[in-house]
Motif scaffolding. Structure first.
Motif, mmCIF file in Angstrom:
data_model
loop_
_atom_site.group_PDB
_atom_site.id
_atom_site.type_symbol
_atom_site.label_atom_id
_atom_site.label_comp_id
_atom_site.label_asym_id
_atom_site.label_seq_id
_atom_site.Cartn_x
_atom_site.Cartn_y
_atom_site.Cartn_z
ATOM 1 N N MET A 166 -91.630 -8.202 -59.088
ATOM 2 C CA MET A 166 -90.260 -7.439 -59.877
ATOM 3 C C MET A 166 -91.052 -6.479 -60.970
ATOM 4 N N ARG A 167 -92.823 -6.728 -61.384
ATOM 5 C CA ARG A 167 -93.053 -6.683 -62.222
ATOM 6 C C ARG A 167 -93.990 -5.363 -61.980
ATOM 7 N N PHE A 188 -87.200 -8.848 -64.289
ATOM 8 C CA PHE A 188 -85.953 -8.990 -64.317
ATOM 9 C C PHE A 188 -85.622 -7.833 -64.885
ATOM 10 N N TYR A 238 -83.118 -8.985 -55.941
ATOM 11 C CA TYR A 238 -82.834 -8.673 -56.863
ATOM 12 C C TYR A 238 -81.558 -8.324 -56.644
ATOM 13 N N GLU A 239 -80.740 -7.363 -55.754
ATOM 14 C CA GLU A 239 -79.811 -6.652 -56.023
ATOM 15 C C GLU A 239 -78.873 -7.989 -55.294
ATOM 16 N N MET A 249 -85.714 -0.130 -63.465
ATOM 17 C CA MET A 249 -86.895 0.535 -62.826
ATOM 18 C C MET A 249 -85.386 1.047 -61.427
ATOM 19 N N ILE A 250 -84.573 -0.065 -61.243
ATOM 20 C CA ILE A 250 -83.549 0.788 -60.577
ATOM 21 C C ILE A 250 -82.413 1.284 -61.274
ATOM 22 N N PHE A 253 -76.416 -13.751 -65.539
ATOM 23 C CA PHE A 253 -76.845 -12.996 -64.103
ATOM 24 C C PHE A 253 -78.114 -13.685 -64.086
ATOM 25 N N LEU A 261 -90.425 5.026 -58.654
ATOM 26 C CA LEU A 261 -89.228 5.396 -58.089
ATOM 27 C C LEU A 261 -89.269 5.356 -56.355
ATOM 28 N N ARG A 276 -87.759 -6.076 -65.766
ATOM 29 C CA ARG A 276 -87.962 -4.517 -65.333
ATOM 30 C C ARG A 276 -88.005 -3.411 -64.191
ATOM 31 N N ILE A 277 -87.502 -4.501 -63.395
ATOM 32 C CA ILE A 277 -86.836 -4.450 -62.031
ATOM 33 C C ILE A 277 -85.670 -3.647 -62.309
ATOM 34 N N GLN A 278 -85.013 -4.270 -63.277
ATOM 35 C CA GLN A 278 -83.488 -3.468 -63.189
ATOM 36 C C GLN A 278 -83.998 -2.442 -64.977
ATOM 37 N N LEU A 333 -94.221 -1.224 -60.190
ATOM 38 C CA LEU A 333 -93.399 -0.527 -59.954
ATOM 39 C C LEU A 333 -92.766 0.665 -59.830
ATOM 40 N N GLU A 386 -86.792 -5.508 -55.043
ATOM 41 C CA GLU A 386 -85.543 -5.250 -55.105
ATOM 42 C C GLU A 386 -84.381 -5.338 -54.472
#
Lengths: 276, 192
Positions: free
Chosen positions: A57-58, B53, A76-77, B59-60, A97, A63, B55-57, A61, A73
């Motif tokens: 997650m770091r 968290f 995470y989601e 990005m999302i 969260f 698009l 970073r990925i948030q 990353l 992702e």
């Protein structure tokens, strides 16, 4: 494996794997903080959780995500949508969260590590004159102290947030169902108080018992071969042990982590908005 | 087989006894381990929250924004395309109407020109006929006059020969008038 070695010496006991011997003594007054196998597994689990989280997650990353980022992702989601958003009110989501997500990942990694044979064991074997630790499977979450500590965190967070968002009086009043007859309050109030503590027990014991039972079954299945010294048992013991192992790794590990994180979110969310 | 079953029973008894004896070791609550668990978990929570968290948030969120922008742009493009399509259809309708109008106008103009040409031809024909008629009448009149003069001359000549005298002006005028009155010039002209 160490159990198997022990079994070979005809003193097989599946509980042997769960005995915590003091490796590095560390005492802080009355508090015994000595490092033992469970602590080593907790540290290892924590380290692996951090590495896994940061790896997924770091770094790198973009698009247009690659497979690694997509996995990160997706996890995470999934945690965000299936656990956090379905249990925690949106006004408290930004605070809680990360808690439930970390809880899920931490427990999941501890559970998974518990099914990987590692040389973190009390037993040793001699290999060409060198004493090496035997391979063994051990889950930190199969220890009640570990699951109870995590459950206590949720328990504390639940009531702190309940009081913070609602005030002391309104929060504790929310425990009593609306319109409850006054004569029954003497019965209802103790029951509600007990139910709050039962949450603590159910949360911790569910995870602990599931993980312990899975490990015990696998160890017993494999140990039977050595106990009975009957090779015709091998296909049954190994087969059944393998089935249990796959069931535990494939389903139980994730479900238990999910349930623990989801219930934590539900308890905290219900305390923040008792009317829901 | 019997030995194995016997061993299984003995093992079950032994394990139960051992489990009962060591029951405390499995469900003992160890405060030190609880502290290590809480500390480790809090470290994990802090690190993941701070370094993973967020970073990925971000990005999302960034991708969601991009997708939203792309969708907005697609909607805009679709709306523009629809407008363009409507404009083209409108222009086509207008062009069709213009074409019809021009064709009608051309038809009307051609008809008008045809009518004018026809009228012109009729008028020309009439004019020519009139002119011919006038010329014929003029010719007739000239011929009648010629005939009259010839008749007068012949009459005068005949009278002079019959009477044997030269007629003066009054006799000539009277004789001419009488002759003209008696002679049907039109009939002579038509017979000629």
């Amino acid at each position: 494996m160490s159990v198997l070695f022990a079994a070979a010496e005809s003193d097989f006991d599946p509980q042997h794997e769960f005995i915590l011997e003091e490796w590095i003594p560390l005492h802080l007054g009355p508090l015994d903080l000595s490092v033992n196998k469970a602590v080593a597994y907790i540290w290892l689990g924590g380290l692996l959780t951090i590495l896994l989280g940061i790896w997924l997650m770091r770094f790198g990353l973009s698009l247009r995500p690659d497979r690694r980022q997509t996995t990160g992702e997706a996890i995470y989601e999934a945690v965000q949508e299936q656990i956090a958003e379905s249990s925690i009110p949106s006004k408290a989501l930004h605070i809680w969260f990360p808690y439930v997500a970390s809880l899920f990942l931490f427990i999941w990694v501890l559970n998974i590590v518990g099914f990987v044979p590692l040389p973190i064991s009390n037993d040793k074997f001699d290999a060409f004159g060198v004493e090496l630790p035997t391979l063994g499977i051990y889950a930190a979450t199969a220890n009640l102290s570990v699951t109870l500590a995590l459950a206590l965190l949720t328990f504390g967070a639940t009531h702190v947030e309940g009081i913070r968002y609602n005030g002391v009086v309104r929060y504790f009043k929310s425990w009593i169902p609306e319109g409850a007859p006054k004569p029954l309050l003497a019965l209802i109030v103790p029951l509600e108080v007990i139910s709050q503590f039962m949450r603590l027990i159910s949360l911790s014991v569910r995870l602990f018992a599931n993980m312990l039972a899975g490990h015990m079954l696998i160890l017993v299945m494999l140990g039977l071969i050595f106990i009975f010294s009957a090779w015709w048992l091998v296909p049954f013991s190994v087969g059944f042990g393998l089935v249990i192992y796959l069931f535990e790794v494939g389903i139980v590990v994730t479900i238990q982590a999910f349930v623990f994180a989801l219930l934590s979110g539900i308890y905290i969310g219900a305390a923040i908005e008792p009317e829901h | 087989m019997r030995d194995a079953l016997l061993q299984a029973v003995l093992f079950a008894q032994e394990t139960t006894t051992t489990a009962e004896e060591d029951e405390g070791s499995l469900i003992d609550v160890v405060p030190g381990l609880m502290v290590w668990t809480v500390v480790t978990f809090l470290v994990v929570l802090w690190v993941l929250r701070r370094f993973a968290f967020r970073r990925i948030q971000a990005m999302i969120d960034q991708r969601r924004d991009r997708i939203r922008e792309a969708l907005d742009e697609a909607d805009k493009a679709r709306a523009e395309a629809r407008e363009l399509r409507e404009l083209v259809a409108r222009e086509r309708e207008e062009a069709k109407a213009d074409r019809e109008r021009i064709l009608d106008e051309s038809r009307r103009q051609a008809q008008r020109q045809l009518d004018q040409a026809r009228e012109q031809a009729d008028a020309d024909l009439k004019e020519r006929l009139e002119k011919n008629r006038e010329e014929l009448e003029a010719e007739n009149a000239r011929l009648r006059e010629q005939i009259r003069r010839d008749v007068v001359e012949l009459t005068l000549l005949a009278s002079e020969k019959v009477t044997g005298k030269v007629l003066d002006d009054d006799d000539q005028r009277r004789l001419i008038d009488e002759t003209i009155a008696e002679v049907d010039v039109k009939r002579i002209a038509s017979e000629n």
